[in-house]
Design an enzyme around this catalytic site. Structure first.
Site, mmCIF file in Angstrom:
data_model
loop_
_atom_site.group_PDB
_atom_site.id
_atom_site.type_symbol
_atom_site.label_atom_id
_atom_site.label_comp_id
_atom_site.label_asym_id
_atom_site.label_seq_id
_atom_site.Cartn_x
_atom_site.Cartn_y
_atom_site.Cartn_z
ATOM 1 N N HIS A 262 0.851 -1.202 0.000
ATOM 2 C CA HIS A 262 0.000 0.000 0.000
ATOM 3 C C HIS A 262 0.888 1.254 0.000
ATOM 4 O O HIS A 262 0.569 2.251 -0.631
ATOM 5 C CB HIS A 262 -0.913 0.020 1.232
ATOM 6 C CG HIS A 262 -1.983 -1.017 1.181
ATOM 7 N ND1 HIS A 262 -3.324 -0.718 1.186
ATOM 8 C CD2 HIS A 262 -1.921 -2.365 1.101
ATOM 9 C CE1 HIS A 262 -4.037 -1.825 1.117
ATOM 10 N NE2 HIS A 262 -3.204 -2.842 1.078
ATOM 11 N N ASP B 252 -5.505 5.833 2.650
ATOM 12 C CA ASP B 252 -5.666 4.426 2.337
ATOM 13 C C ASP B 252 -6.991 3.890 2.884
ATOM 14 O O ASP B 252 -7.515 4.397 3.880
ATOM 15 C CB ASP B 252 -4.508 3.633 2.956
ATOM 16 C CG ASP B 252 -4.470 2.206 2.481
ATOM 17 O OD1 ASP B 252 -3.818 1.964 1.451
ATOM 18 O OD2 ASP B 252 -5.105 1.331 3.117
ATOM 19 N N HIS C 98 2.394 -14.046 -6.677
ATOM 20 C CA HIS C 98 1.222 -14.341 -5.852
ATOM 21 C C HIS C 98 0.022 -13.498 -6.306
ATOM 22 O O HIS C 98 -1.029 -13.544 -5.689
ATOM 23 C CB HIS C 98 1.532 -14.064 -4.380
ATOM 24 C CG HIS C 98 1.734 -12.610 -4.059
ATOM 25 N ND1 HIS C 98 2.496 -11.766 -4.840
ATOM 26 C CD2 HIS C 98 1.271 -11.838 -3.048
ATOM 27 C CE1 HIS C 98 2.478 -10.559 -4.322
ATOM 28 N NE2 HIS C 98 1.741 -10.567 -3.234
ATOM 29 N N TRP D 135 -1.640 -6.940 -6.404
ATOM 30 C CA TRP D 135 -1.961 -6.060 -7.529
ATOM 31 C C TRP D 135 -0.753 -5.265 -8.021
ATOM 32 O O TRP D 135 -0.579 -5.063 -9.220
ATOM 33 C CB TRP D 135 -3.128 -5.131 -7.203
ATOM 34 C CG TRP D 135 -3.479 -4.291 -8.394
ATOM 35 C CD1 TRP D 135 -3.453 -2.940 -8.485
ATOM 36 C CD2 TRP D 135 -3.891 -4.777 -9.687
ATOM 37 N NE1 TRP D 135 -3.825 -2.542 -9.753
ATOM 38 C CE2 TRP D 135 -4.094 -3.648 -10.515
ATOM 39 C CE3 TRP D 135 -4.084 -6.048 -10.234
ATOM 40 C CZ2 TRP D 135 -4.493 -3.750 -11.845
ATOM 41 C CZ3 TRP D 135 -4.480 -6.155 -11.562
ATOM 42 C CH2 TRP D 135 -4.680 -5.025 -12.353
ATOM 43 N N ALA E 184 -6.181 -12.781 0.299
ATOM 44 C CA ALA E 184 -6.790 -11.482 -0.049
ATOM 45 C C ALA E 184 -7.437 -11.564 -1.438
ATOM 46 O O ALA E 184 -8.040 -12.586 -1.772
ATOM 47 C CB ALA E 184 -5.773 -10.357 0.064
HETATM 48 N N1 UDP Z 1 8.577 -5.680 -3.839
HETATM 49 C C1 UDP Z 1 9.881 -5.405 -4.177
HETATM 50 N N2 UDP Z 1 10.832 -6.293 -3.816
HETATM 51 C C2 UDP Z 1 10.575 -7.438 -3.142
HETATM 52 C C3 UDP Z 1 9.233 -7.709 -2.779
HETATM 53 C C4 UDP Z 1 8.254 -6.821 -3.157
HETATM 54 O O1 UDP Z 1 10.167 -4.369 -4.804
HETATM 55 O O2 UDP Z 1 11.489 -8.198 -2.850
HETATM 56 C C5 UDP Z 1 7.529 -4.694 -4.170
HETATM 57 C C6 UDP Z 1 6.817 -5.009 -5.468
HETATM 58 O O3 UDP Z 1 7.482 -4.416 -6.557
HETATM 59 C C7 UDP Z 1 5.445 -4.405 -5.216
HETATM 60 C C8 UDP Z 1 5.249 -4.535 -3.716
HETATM 61 O O4 UDP Z 1 6.544 -4.729 -3.161
HETATM 62 O O5 UDP Z 1 5.440 -3.039 -5.566
HETATM 63 C C9 UDP Z 1 4.388 -5.724 -3.322
HETATM 64 O O6 UDP Z 1 3.056 -5.413 -3.564
HETATM 65 P P1 UDP Z 1 2.014 -6.498 -4.068
HETATM 66 O O7 UDP Z 1 0.713 -5.809 -4.187
HETATM 67 O O8 UDP Z 1 2.487 -7.166 -5.290
HETATM 68 O O9 UDP Z 1 2.008 -7.604 -2.928
HETATM 69 P P2 UDP Z 1 1.935 -7.562 -1.314
HETATM 70 O O10 UDP Z 1 3.320 -7.414 -0.839
HETATM 71 O O11 UDP Z 1 1.051 -6.408 -0.936
HETATM 72 O O12 UDP Z 1 1.360 -8.886 -0.970
#
Ligand code: UDP
Length: 486
Positions: free
Chosen positions: A20, A123, A364, A367, A387
């Protein structure tokens, strides 16, 4: 920069979870580039994740800054230093984290009174933000962080409850009233939609929905061309006022912005790029499951075996593993030398996805990750976990047709078990990277990449939506000032 009668001041309140916070910071930076004074509210341990990017923007002359408030970790029963959802390891801690979030209302109200901005972008998790903005007579814009598609599925499930009319958890049913025939199962429906309204988390989710409906409007990290039927469903059928401003990740233009986005990467940008430079175009699979989820050792081993047997090059991101149990098959790293790279910790995801050697992303279906892959023209191996990720998977595989699923059936958040076996993982990887349909899927992903980039250019759909939003906020301010004079 736009010529404007008054400089708008917008306050951004991101939720303290990477998925977020990252897009909200991008959004604040985008607003500042368009002449807005942007102030980001953050806490002592969250601000360092993005402060360098904000400093760089400041040096470029953009009016953007960070305001720090204390995070009440100890007061909410959390361990000292726990200010981000990524350090939460159980549902109990999760509940305390939400308690801390609710305790932020009063200091934020105070801050708003002091700064008196023209608008508050908050948010979804700040359920009280609409009420707080109302008191100041300023608009609150709601940011959910997911796709139009997922918001439409959620609304339909909540409204029609089709999951209550099936006999088993795995019996497929159609999500009613959507532009396409989307099937799901009760197993993939979030618990908070299945429980009674008395349940704490269900109550919270209902408050989120209320604050969405009561907010001035909704900001969406998407672009019209990606999910036109769902953006129309959201606005016309569900009746929400919305602006799509994405893909927000495109506001990271230089190598530092891409490499440092969200956290300090566990690999140097040059080392990472050098490794990729040695690989043929589209020959590397990138594997990352977002910022929150930890697989148990047994599942990591299944992934390792699938990667080895698939014969593909890979970059695999594994969150720092607290489990003492050995999670790699014996000799794995030695055998994979030159073919596979494991990043333990945080990867510079956007930098990696943008490299021409990357030809697939096992995700996974968070978004942000989904949209970052679309923006880079990279097709997906989908493995949703929890989610709204199962919804995003359906958008990817059934609607956009730019990915292949591993066959994940079950919702899993903190459970520690094997969810998908090696053979199923390997099959999806090989199909996506080298199967009969691979070229066709890649071509579709490329077309979307082009549309994504155009959307953010001057005159593009997202660029124009932001222009329209800023004009509306300015007009609102002007009419407020005029009515104060009369
Ligand atoms: N991300 C990253 N490096 C990592 C893991 C995650 O840059 O090693 C960033 C990814 O590019 C994205 C965010 O973290 O912008 C993860 O958001 P997402 O909605 O895909 O998944 P969440 O972490 O919320 O489950």
């Amino acid at each position: 920069m736009d010529s404007k009668p008054c400089q708008l001041h917008v306050l951004f309140l991101p939720y303290m979870a990477p998925g977020h916070m990252i897009p909200t910071i991008d959004m604040a930076r985008l607003f500042a580039r368009r002449g807005v004074k942007a102030t980001i509210i953050s806490t002592p341990l969250n601000a360092p994740f993005f402060s360098k990017a904000i400093e760089r923007d400041g040096q470029l002359g953009h009016d953007i800054s960070i305001r720090i408030i204390k995070f009440p970790a100890a007061e909410a029963g959390l361990p000292e230093g726990c200010e981000n959802l990524s350090s939460i390891k159980s549902w109990d801690m999760h509940a305390n984290f939400f308690k801390a979030m609710s305790m932020l209302q009063q200091p934020i109200e105070q801050l708003l009174e002091e700064c008196h901005p023209h608008c508050l972008v908050a948010d979804m998790t700040f359920t009280w933000a609409t009420e707080v903005a109302d008191k100041l007579r300023i608009p609150r814009l709601y940011f959910n962080g997911t796709s139009y598609f997922a918001m439409c599925v959620f609304d339909s499930l909540k409204r029609y409850e089709p999951h209550r009319r099936v006999d088993s958890d795995f019996e497929p049913f159609i999500v009613p009233g959507l532009p396409d025939q989307i099937k799901t199962t009760r197993q993939q429906v979030p618990d908070y939609l299945k429980q009674t309204t008395e349940h704490e988390f269900t109550k919270f989710v209902n408050q989120v929905s209320e604050s969405e409906v009561r907010s001035y409007g909704v900001l969406v990290n998407s672009f019209h061309e990606l999910e036109p039927a769902y953006s129309e469903h959201y606005t016309k059928v569900m009746g929400r006022k919305a602006w799509h401003l994405g893909p927000l990740s495109l506001c990271n233009r230089n190598i530092e912005d891409k490499a440092e986005r969200g956290n300090t990467a566990s690999i140097g940008k040059h080392e990472c790029l050098r490794w990729l430079d040695l690989k043929k175009p589209n020959s590397v699979l990138y594997i990352c499951f977002g910022s929150l989820f930890d697989f148990p050792a047994a599942q990591l081993r299944e992934i390792a075996l699938a990667l080895e047997d698939s014969g593909q090059n890979f970059i695999w991101v594994v969150r720092k593993h607290e489990d003492k149990e050995e999670w790699l098959p014996e000799g794995f790293e030695r055998r994979m030398e030159g073919k596979g790279l494991i990043i333990r910790g945080w990867a510079p995801q956007v930098l990696i996805l943008d490299h021409k050697a990357v030809g697939g992303f096992m995700t996974h279906c968070g978004w942000n990750s989904t949209l970052e892959a679309v923006t880079a023209g990279v097709p997906l191996v989908t493995w949703p976990l929890y989610a709204e990720q199962f919804d995003n998977e359906k958008l990817i595989t059934d609607v956009l047709k730019i990915g292949i699923g591993v066959g994940a059936l079950e919702w899993s958040r903190y459970a520690k078990k094997i969810l998908v076996r090696k053979d199923d993982i390997e099959k999806a990887i090989v199909q996506l990277m080298a199967g009969e349909e691979a070229e066709e899927i890649r071509n579709r992903a490329r077309e979307l990449q082009e549309m994504a980039r155009n959307a953010m250019e001057e005159g593009g759909s997202s660029y124009s939506d932001l222009t329209a939003l800023l004009e509306e906020l300015r007009a609102l301010e002007t009419s407020k000032q005029e009515s104060a004079v009369h």
